[in-house]
Design a protein around this motif. Structure first.
Motif, mmCIF file in Angstrom:
data_model
loop_
_atom_site.group_PDB
_atom_site.id
_atom_site.type_symbol
_atom_site.label_atom_id
_atom_site.label_comp_id
_atom_site.label_asym_id
_atom_site.label_seq_id
_atom_site.Cartn_x
_atom_site.Cartn_y
_atom_site.Cartn_z
ATOM 1 N N ASP A 44 0.849 -1.183 0.000
ATOM 2 C CA ASP A 44 0.000 0.000 0.000
ATOM 3 C C ASP A 44 0.891 1.243 0.000
ATOM 4 O OD1 ASP A 44 -1.569 2.264 0.987
ATOM 5 O OD2 ASP A 44 -3.148 0.797 1.345
ATOM 6 N N PHE A 45 0.884 1.981 -1.115
ATOM 7 C CA PHE A 45 1.768 3.119 -1.313
ATOM 8 C C PHE A 45 1.548 4.182 -0.232
ATOM 9 C CE2 PHE A 45 3.364 6.935 -3.386
ATOM 10 C CZ PHE A 45 4.425 6.486 -4.168
ATOM 11 N N ALA A 46 0.283 4.519 0.008
ATOM 12 C CA ALA A 46 -0.036 5.572 0.966
ATOM 13 C C ALA A 46 0.348 5.177 2.387
ATOM 14 C CB ALA A 46 -1.522 5.913 0.891
ATOM 15 N N LYS A 47 0.056 3.936 2.767
ATOM 16 C CA LYS A 47 0.386 3.488 4.120
ATOM 17 C C LYS A 47 1.895 3.433 4.326
ATOM 18 C CE LYS A 47 -3.784 0.884 5.301
ATOM 19 N NZ LYS A 47 -4.355 -0.439 5.643
ATOM 20 N N LEU A 48 2.618 3.042 3.277
ATOM 21 C CA LEU A 48 4.073 2.998 3.373
ATOM 22 C C LEU A 48 4.637 4.403 3.560
ATOM 23 C CD1 LEU A 48 6.635 1.254 3.222
ATOM 24 C CD2 LEU A 48 6.633 1.616 0.742
ATOM 25 N N ALA A 49 4.075 5.365 2.845
ATOM 26 C CA ALA A 49 4.514 6.753 2.996
ATOM 27 C C ALA A 49 4.242 7.244 4.411
ATOM 28 C CB ALA A 49 3.801 7.635 1.981
ATOM 29 N N GLU A 50 3.063 6.913 4.928
ATOM 30 C CA GLU A 50 2.716 7.327 6.297
ATOM 31 C C GLU A 50 3.661 6.675 7.305
ATOM 32 O OE1 GLU A 50 -1.204 7.400 9.260
ATOM 33 O OE2 GLU A 50 -1.247 6.243 7.389
ATOM 34 N N LYS A 51 3.965 5.407 7.089
ATOM 35 C CA LYS A 51 4.868 4.677 7.991
ATOM 36 C C LYS A 51 6.259 5.320 8.005
ATOM 37 C CE LYS A 51 7.131 0.139 8.321
ATOM 38 N NZ LYS A 51 8.438 0.559 7.782
ATOM 39 N N ASP A 52 6.723 5.754 6.816
ATOM 40 C CA ASP A 52 8.054 6.359 6.712
ATOM 41 C C ASP A 52 8.036 7.863 6.981
ATOM 42 O OD1 ASP A 52 8.965 3.879 6.074
ATOM 43 O OD2 ASP A 52 9.301 4.277 3.942
ATOM 44 N N LYS A 53 6.869 8.378 7.396
ATOM 45 C CA LYS A 53 6.694 9.799 7.719
ATOM 46 C C LYS A 53 7.045 10.701 6.524
ATOM 47 C CE LYS A 53 7.482 9.127 12.665
ATOM 48 N NZ LYS A 53 8.280 9.498 13.853
ATOM 49 N N LEU A 54 6.556 10.269 5.360
ATOM 50 C CA LEU A 54 6.750 11.032 4.129
ATOM 51 C C LEU A 54 5.440 11.693 3.728
ATOM 52 C CD1 LEU A 54 8.801 8.351 2.170
ATOM 53 C CD2 LEU A 54 9.697 10.500 3.106
ATOM 54 N N LYS A 55 5.532 12.892 3.202
ATOM 55 C CA LYS A 55 4.333 13.607 2.765
ATOM 56 C C LYS A 55 3.861 13.039 1.430
ATOM 57 C CE LYS A 55 2.565 18.174 1.535
ATOM 58 N NZ LYS A 55 2.895 19.611 1.336
ATOM 59 N N LEU A 56 2.602 12.621 1.373
ATOM 60 C CA LEU A 56 2.019 12.091 0.148
ATOM 61 C C LEU A 56 1.356 13.234 -0.615
ATOM 62 C CD1 LEU A 56 1.506 9.330 -1.317
ATOM 63 C CD2 LEU A 56 -0.779 9.395 -0.298
ATOM 64 N N ALA A 57 1.790 13.477 -1.835
ATOM 65 C CA ALA A 57 1.225 14.536 -2.667
ATOM 66 C C ALA A 57 0.490 13.910 -3.849
ATOM 67 C CB ALA A 57 2.323 15.471 -3.166
ATOM 68 N N VAL A 58 -0.431 14.695 -4.430
ATOM 69 C CA VAL A 58 -1.237 14.191 -5.544
ATOM 70 C C VAL A 58 -1.171 15.169 -6.706
ATOM 71 C CG1 VAL A 58 -3.567 13.578 -6.316
ATOM 72 C CG2 VAL A 58 -2.814 12.944 -4.013
ATOM 73 N N ALA A 59 -0.943 14.640 -7.903
ATOM 74 C CA ALA A 59 -1.048 15.417 -9.142
ATOM 75 C C ALA A 59 -2.294 14.912 -9.858
ATOM 76 C CB ALA A 59 0.196 15.231 -10.002
ATOM 77 N N ASP A 60 -3.313 15.741 -9.914
ATOM 78 C CA ASP A 60 -4.643 15.311 -10.367
ATOM 79 C C ASP A 60 -4.922 15.769 -11.793
ATOM 80 O OD1 ASP A 60 -7.141 14.121 -10.068
ATOM 81 O OD2 ASP A 60 -8.070 15.975 -9.366
ATOM 82 N N LYS A 61 -5.545 14.909 -12.572
ATOM 83 C CA LYS A 61 -6.035 15.232 -13.919
ATOM 84 C C LYS A 61 -4.932 15.813 -14.805
ATOM 85 C CE LYS A 61 -10.721 16.103 -12.240
ATOM 86 N NZ LYS A 61 -11.812 17.101 -12.094
ATOM 87 N N ILE A 62 -3.864 15.084 -14.945
ATOM 88 C CA ILE A 62 -2.726 15.508 -15.757
ATOM 89 C C ILE A 62 -2.921 15.026 -17.196
ATOM 90 C CG2 ILE A 62 -0.238 15.390 -16.039
ATOM 91 C CD1 ILE A 62 -1.123 16.846 -13.509
ATOM 92 N N THR A 63 -2.840 15.939 -18.167
ATOM 93 C CA THR A 63 -2.969 15.558 -19.569
ATOM 94 C C THR A 63 -1.630 15.032 -20.090
ATOM 95 O OG1 THR A 63 -2.446 17.782 -20.360
ATOM 96 C CG2 THR A 63 -4.767 17.277 -19.952
ATOM 97 N N ALA A 64 -1.680 14.381 -21.239
ATOM 98 C CA ALA A 64 -0.495 13.701 -21.765
ATOM 99 C C ALA A 64 0.631 14.650 -22.111
ATOM 100 C CB ALA A 64 -0.882 12.881 -22.996
ATOM 101 N N THR A 65 0.298 15.869 -22.547
ATOM 102 C CA THR A 65 1.351 16.805 -22.988
ATOM 103 C C THR A 65 1.619 17.905 -21.973
ATOM 104 O OG1 THR A 65 -0.293 18.159 -24.158
ATOM 105 C CG2 THR A 65 0.788 16.406 -25.406
#
Length: 694
Positions: free
Chosen positions: A480-501
């Motif tokens: 689980d990517f998010a849980k692993l980030a939380e476990k390692d105390k890393l900030k999880l960021a999101v890039a939403d609705k990114i187009t191909a170019t």
């Protein structure tokens, strides 16, 4: 200089003009289907438009031309967003070229040979001709330079001339098509009257509202039926014009640590000590500086503002720094300073060594010409005979220029000499005989030996960050990517609705390689590499894929939850209004525990309720109601409303119907161009594989 300078400066403009014109004229939208899977396409095909393949061999140089233009326009080196803009602009030009040319053929639009000649050299030349050949000093078309350019036998000039003529023809065809579209649009008297009324009729009303915030979110239990009802009523809102992807990521910083900063400070202090006793200032600076500043006279304002004023207030022989400014340390030695002209007016005769048997012969010829001019010979006539660039047709005149406009050898001769001097200098263009016609203004300039050292992460810091990123990437696969980030105390960021170019993504300064990987992955995949940004290593996972077209309910369910929640609350608030009975607005307000709010002078075209929000449904209902009646409850953006219209104030009749129609026609004409081009795209078969290459 002259013709050579013209070709160097204008080549990019001529080649890419159709791009800018098509975008401005038709407000090109990006209604393009991103091809998937992209690896199935031809390895050299960037895309296709109605079966016309676009090769990377043809497309790439156009992108480079665009990128060079952006670098000139915005300054600095290319970045990811600039690259994306260059790619989009080249792609839109390809769309315009194919789709519009098909329309021209279908409609029988042409530019005859006689018409093209008139557009190039006639009394009413093309706007392109005016743009490129207008003398900036006089504001008039320089027909001498134009004719010289068109008649030149130099291969490069002939190639540029052909491109220019093609673009003049394309611009004219586009203008004809634009006029055809505009002339197909009309406005009736009824439409003009409605538009005038919507902008000038005033409404006075009063209302009672119940805000959605008055009901706690936790008290509303949403059902599948609630989501389905809202989705079905608003399906048109969920049309995705192009495929988008969403990924989550974690970043491992490679910013300099305190230890790194201390090491750079110690390094610059040692450099400063050595610099003070260096035998060759310019060589020392060139070897030790991360940023290369020309060892020539500079005018004030060319350096970092934080150090510029301090340096220019120092006398020759002074030493500045080490000083921390921005993200770097600066050490500067003021080698010399003096007052120099702000600008120079000069003429020249340019001799091509290849045409006279080598550089030695070119210098001898320049010296001979200098002797002739010194004895009273006409510089202008000699320029017409011996010079090899376009300025010869004007007697070698180059006009007035400031520092930085010419190559260093030419600039030094022009600014260091005196009015009337004749100087022979060599440059990358050949051998010049320069005549200094006039020197204008005077300001302090300084010759600086400049050393700059940037604060940067050490190799140890970078290695530690990369190791941490590598460990996370290995662990993230299958977990689980998010849980692993939380476990390692890393900030999880999101890039939403990114187009191909797309050339940017939230929090990422160089995202193109990451975006390419996202478009080659499947939903849920951890992307295969560690991606390098300016100050971080990034590990990412693809979390969502939204295809082009109407998105299904499942794809937008989370996104529409706040609106669905308000719709559910609206039902409860409407029931509350219904329970208040059918009395006057004041009675209803009393029963629901709210005040009556008056509103004055609202127009239909600007549906903003002062102090509340833009309430389209409410204002639309007001203008469709009779005065004096209590309305039914209306769902708005901020809550549910009940209102009573107190009265309308109708405007005077239209004083000038023609003017009203003309104004509307202008707006409709502009919209129609965009709509026409969009329709051409919607009905074309477009495959876009750009993400494979950029």
């Amino acid at each position: 200089m002259g013709l050579m300078t013209f070709l160097r400066n204008r080549a990019g403009y001529i080649l890419v003009f159709a791009i800018g014109f098509a975008i401005v004229a038709f407000l090109v939208g990006d209604a393009i289907n991103v091809g998937k899977p992209f690896w199935a396409a031809n390895q050299k095909t960037v895309g296709s438009v109605d079966g016309n393949d676009i090769s990377i061999d043809d497309f790439g140089p156009k992108v480079e031309q665009n990128l060079n233009q952006f670098k000139q326009q915005y300054g600095g080196s290319a970045n990811a967003q600039m690259q994306s803009m260059a790619v989009d602009q080249a792609w839109n030009a390809e769309l315009a070229n194919v789709l519009l040319n098909k329309e021209y053929d279908r409609l029988g639009l042409t530019v005859s040979e006689d018409e093209l000649v008139d557009l190039l050299v006639g009394q009413n030349p093309s706007p392109l001709i005016k743009q490129y050949f207008t003398n900036p000093q006089t504001g008039q078309l320089d027909r001498m330079q134009l004719n010289s350019f068109l008649k030149s036998k130099e291969p490069q000039a002939q190639s540029q001339s052909a491109m220019l003529q093609t673009e003049v023809k394309n611009q004219t065809l586009q203008q004809k098509y634009s006029n055809l579209i505009r002339n197909s649009v009309y406005v009736t008297s009824l439409e003009a009257t409605d538009e005038y009324t919507n902008r000038n009729k005033l409404a006075n009303f009063k209302y009672v509202n119940l805000d959605y915030t008055s009901i706690p979110d936790a008290s509303v239990k949403l059902t599948d039926a609630d989501y389905s009802e809202y989705y079905d009523q608003n399906k048109a809102r969920f049309n995705n014009p192009s495929e988008t992807r969403t990924f989550e990521y974690v970043a491992f910083s490679i910013k300099p640590t305190k230890a790194d900063s201390a090491a750079v400070k110690a390094q610059i202090e040692k450099i400063a000590t050595d610099f003070k006793v260096a035998a060759n200032d310019s060589l020392f600076a060139a070897i030790n500086s991360d940023v290369k500043v020309p060892f020539t006279y500079l005018s004030k304002g060319k350096l970092d503002p934080a150090v510029d004023s301090a340096v220019f207030s120092l006398p020759a022989g002074s030493f500045y720094g080490p000083a921390l400014s921005g993200n770097s340390y600066k050490v500067i030695k003021v080698v010399s300073s003096r007052f120099s002209p702000d600008s120079v007016k000069a003429s020249h005769i340019l001799i091509d060594p290849a045409k006279v048997g080598g550089e030695e012969n070119a210098v001898k010829l320049a010296d001979s010409l200098k002797g002739l001019v010194s004895k009273g010979g006409s510089f202008a006539e000699l320029a017409k005979t011996y010079s090899v660039d376009g300025s010869k047709d004007k007697g070698g005149e180059l006009g007035t220029f400031a520092r930085g406009a010419m190559v260093p050898e030419f600039e030094n001769a022009a600014f260091d000499g005196n009015t009337g001097d004749l100087k022979v200098v060599k440059s990358q263009f050949g051998v010049h005989l320069i005549k200094i016609e006039k020197q204008i203004g005077s300001s302090k300039v300084a010759k600086l030996a400049y050393v700059e050292k940037s604060l940067a992460a050490s190799s140890k810091t970078q290695a530690a960050a990369y190791k941490a990123a590598s460990n996370f990437l290995a662990s993230a696969k299958g977990n689980d990517f998010a849980k692993l980030a939380e476990k390692d105390k890393l900030k999880l960021a999101v890039a939403d609705k990114i187009t191909a170019t797309q050339g940017f993504a939230p929090g990422l300064d160089n995202p193109r390689k990451l975006i390419q990987a996202a478009y080659a992955a499947d939903k849920g995949d951890v992307l295969p590499e560690i991606y390098t940004m300016a100050d971080a290593y990034v590990v990412a996972r693809l979390t969502d894929v939204k295809p082009k077209g109407i998105l299904p309910l499942d794809a937008v369910k989370k996104e529409i939850q706040p609106m669905v929640l308000n719709a559910a609350k609206a039902k409860l608030l409407k029931a509350k209004f219904e329970g208040a009975g059918k009395g006057s607005l004041e009675q209803i307000a009393s029963k629901v525990g709210r005040s009556v709010m008056p509103v004055q002078n609202i127009v239909f075209a600007n549906p903003i309720i002062p102090g509340v929000a833009q309430e389209n449904a409410l204002v639309g209902s007001v203008f469709g109601s009779q005065p004096g009646k209590v309305s039914n409850a209306v769902n708005g953006e901020r809550g549910v409303y009940v209102f009573t219209v107190e009265g309308f104030s109708s405007p005077a009749p239209i004083a000038n119907m023609f003017k009203q129609k003309e104004t509307m026609m202008l707006t409709l004409g502009q919209r129609s161009l965009g709509s026409a081009f969009q329709a051409l795209q919607d009905n074309a078969k477009i495959k876009d594989n750009r993400v494979k290459f950029y």
